[in-house]
Design a protein around this motif. Structure first.
Motif, PDB file in Angstrom:
ATOM      1  N   LEU A 188      -0.418  10.004  -4.544  1.00 26.37           N
ATOM      2  CA  LEU A 188      -0.213  11.334  -3.975  1.00 26.37           C
ATOM      3  C   LEU A 188       0.651  12.193  -4.895  1.00 26.37           C
ATOM      4  O   LEU A 188       0.439  13.405  -5.014  1.00 26.37           O
ATOM      5  N   SER A 233      -5.364  11.892  -3.510  1.00 24.96           N
ATOM      6  CA  SER A 233      -5.402  12.050  -2.058  1.00 24.96           C
ATOM      7  C   SER A 233      -5.185  10.679  -1.399  1.00 24.96           C
ATOM      8  O   SER A 233      -5.179   9.648  -2.076  1.00 24.96           O
ATOM      9  N   ARG A 234      -5.080  10.685  -0.091  1.00 26.21           N
ATOM     10  CA  ARG A 234      -4.962   9.411   0.629  1.00 26.21           C
ATOM     11  C   ARG A 234      -6.227   8.574   0.445  1.00 26.21           C
ATOM     12  O   ARG A 234      -6.162   7.363   0.330  1.00 26.21           O
ATOM     13  N   ASP A 235      -7.384   9.229   0.428  1.00 26.87           N
ATOM     14  CA  ASP A 235      -8.639   8.502   0.195  1.00 26.87           C
ATOM     15  C   ASP A 235      -8.634   7.860  -1.188  1.00 26.87           C
ATOM     16  O   ASP A 235      -9.078   6.721  -1.343  1.00 26.87           O
ATOM     17  N   ASP A 236      -8.134   8.595  -2.176  1.00 26.94           N
ATOM     18  CA  ASP A 236      -8.030   8.025  -3.529  1.00 26.94           C
ATOM     19  C   ASP A 236      -7.121   6.797  -3.504  1.00 26.94           C
ATOM     20  O   ASP A 236      -7.428   5.769  -4.106  1.00 26.94           O
ATOM     21  N   ALA A 237      -6.000   6.902  -2.802  1.00 21.38           N
ATOM     22  CA  ALA A 237      -5.051   5.790  -2.727  1.00 21.38           C
ATOM     23  C   ALA A 237      -5.692   4.577  -2.077  1.00 21.38           C
ATOM     24  O   ALA A 237      -5.518   3.446  -2.550  1.00 21.38           O
ATOM     25  N   LYS A 238      -6.459   4.788  -1.015  1.00 21.84           N
ATOM     26  CA  LYS A 238      -7.140   3.678  -0.344  1.00 21.84           C
ATOM     27  C   LYS A 238      -8.133   3.011  -1.284  1.00 21.84           C
ATOM     28  O   LYS A 238      -8.187   1.787  -1.379  1.00 21.84           O
ATOM     29  N   TYR A 251       0.815  -1.215   0.000  1.00 18.98           N
ATOM     30  CA  TYR A 251       0.000   0.000   0.000  1.00 18.98           C
ATOM     31  C   TYR A 251       0.857   1.277   0.000  1.00 18.98           C
ATOM     32  O   TYR A 251       0.547   2.221  -0.743  1.00 18.98           O
ATOM     33  N   PRO A 252       1.917   1.366   0.810  1.00 16.30           N
ATOM     34  CA  PRO A 252       2.693   2.615   0.826  1.00 16.30           C
ATOM     35  C   PRO A 252       3.237   3.015  -0.558  1.00 16.30           C
ATOM     36  O   PRO A 252       3.282   4.200  -0.885  1.00 16.30           O
ATOM     37  N   GLU A 301       0.229   4.390  -2.486  1.00 13.28           N
ATOM     38  CA  GLU A 301      -0.152   5.689  -1.937  1.00 13.28           C
ATOM     39  C   GLU A 301       0.810   6.780  -2.406  1.00 13.28           C
ATOM     40  O   GLU A 301       0.383   7.861  -2.828  1.00 13.28           O
ATOM     41  N   LYS A 302       2.099   6.491  -2.384  1.00  7.17           N
ATOM     42  CA  LYS A 302       3.111   7.462  -2.818  1.00  7.17           C
ATOM     43  C   LYS A 302       2.891   7.837  -4.281  1.00  7.17           C
ATOM     44  O   LYS A 302       2.944   9.015  -4.649  1.00  7.17           O
TER      45      LYS A 302
END
Length: 180
Positions: free
Chosen positions: A34, A39-44, A26-27, A30-31
Motif C-alpha cells: 500500500l 492496492s489491497r488486491d495487489d497485496a493479497k 500478511y499485514p 499489505e502495509k
C-alpha cells in the motif's frame, strides 16, 4: 491451534500453520505494498504468490531458513512486488514482450464410474495444500469455474494473475502426488 515449531507444521501441511502465517505476516506485506503504489488486491495477490514460493522452497530437502520467517517472507514479497511494478511500467509503455502467456488451463475430464474415487483422492491432496490453493483447485475441479470468474472470486486484479496462481497451485498438487 498451531503451537510450537511452525516450520515443522508447515512442512507437514497443517492448514492452521498457513492460517497463522497469513494472520501474522500478511499485514506487514499489505502495509509495504500500500505504501508503494499498490492496492489491497495487489497485496493479497503478492502474499498468495509469496506463500506458494515459500511452500515450494519449504518442500526442498536442503531448505534452511537463514533469517527470521518474517524477513524471508518480506524479501520474497518485496521482490515479487518490485517485479510487478516493473512489469506494469513496461506494459504501460506498450512493451509487449512479456505479455505472451502460455495457455495455463488444465481440463480434468472424468468418467462417471471414477468420479467417487477421484473425488476422494483429490480431497486428500487438497487438504495438504495452502487454503487459497484449496479454493482454486476446488473451483477448477469441482465447479469448473472459468479463470475469469476465479479472478473475481479470489479478488485478483486480473485474469493473468489468476491463471498464474492457478497454474502454481496445480503444479504444487502434482508435487504432492510425486508426479512432475
Amino acid at each position: 491451534m498451531c503451537e510450537g515449531n511452525i516450520i515443522g507444521q508447515l512442512k507437514e501441511g497443517h492448514a492452521c500453520a498457513f492460517d497463522l502465517l497469513y494472520r501474522t505476516y500478511y499485514p506487514v506485506i499489505e502495509k509495504f505494498i500500500l505504501a508503494n503504489s499498490g492496492s489491497r488486491d495487489d497485496a493479497k495477490d503478492i502474499f498468495q504468490e509469496t506463500l506458494l514460493i515459500f511452500s515450494r522452497n519449504l518442500a526442498k530437502e536442503d531448505f534452511a531458513l537463514t533469517s527470521s520467517l518474517k524477513t524471508y517472507l518480506y524479501a520474497i514479497s518485496r521482490n515479487l512486488w518490485l517485479k510487478s511494478l516493473r512489469d506494469r511500467k513496461m506494459e504501460s509503455a506498450l512493451i509487449s514482450a512479456d505479455q505472451d502467456f502460455p495457455d495455463l488451463s488444465i481440463h480434468a475430464q472424468q468418467e462417471k464410474e471414477s468420479d467417487e474415487k477421484l473425488t476422494h483422492y483429490m480431497d486428500g491432496l487438497i487438504a495438504k495444500m495452502p487454503v487459497h490453493c484449496q479454493k482454486i483447485v476446488h473451483y477448477v475441479y469441482y465447479d469448473n469455474v472459468p479463470v475469469e470468474e476465479i479472478a473475481e472470486r479470489m479478488g485478483y486484479s486480473n485474469t493473468h494473475t489468476a491463471s498464474n496462481v492457478k497454474y502454481k497451485c496445480l503444479q504444487q498438487m502434482k508435487k504432492v502426488t510425486g508426479k512432475r
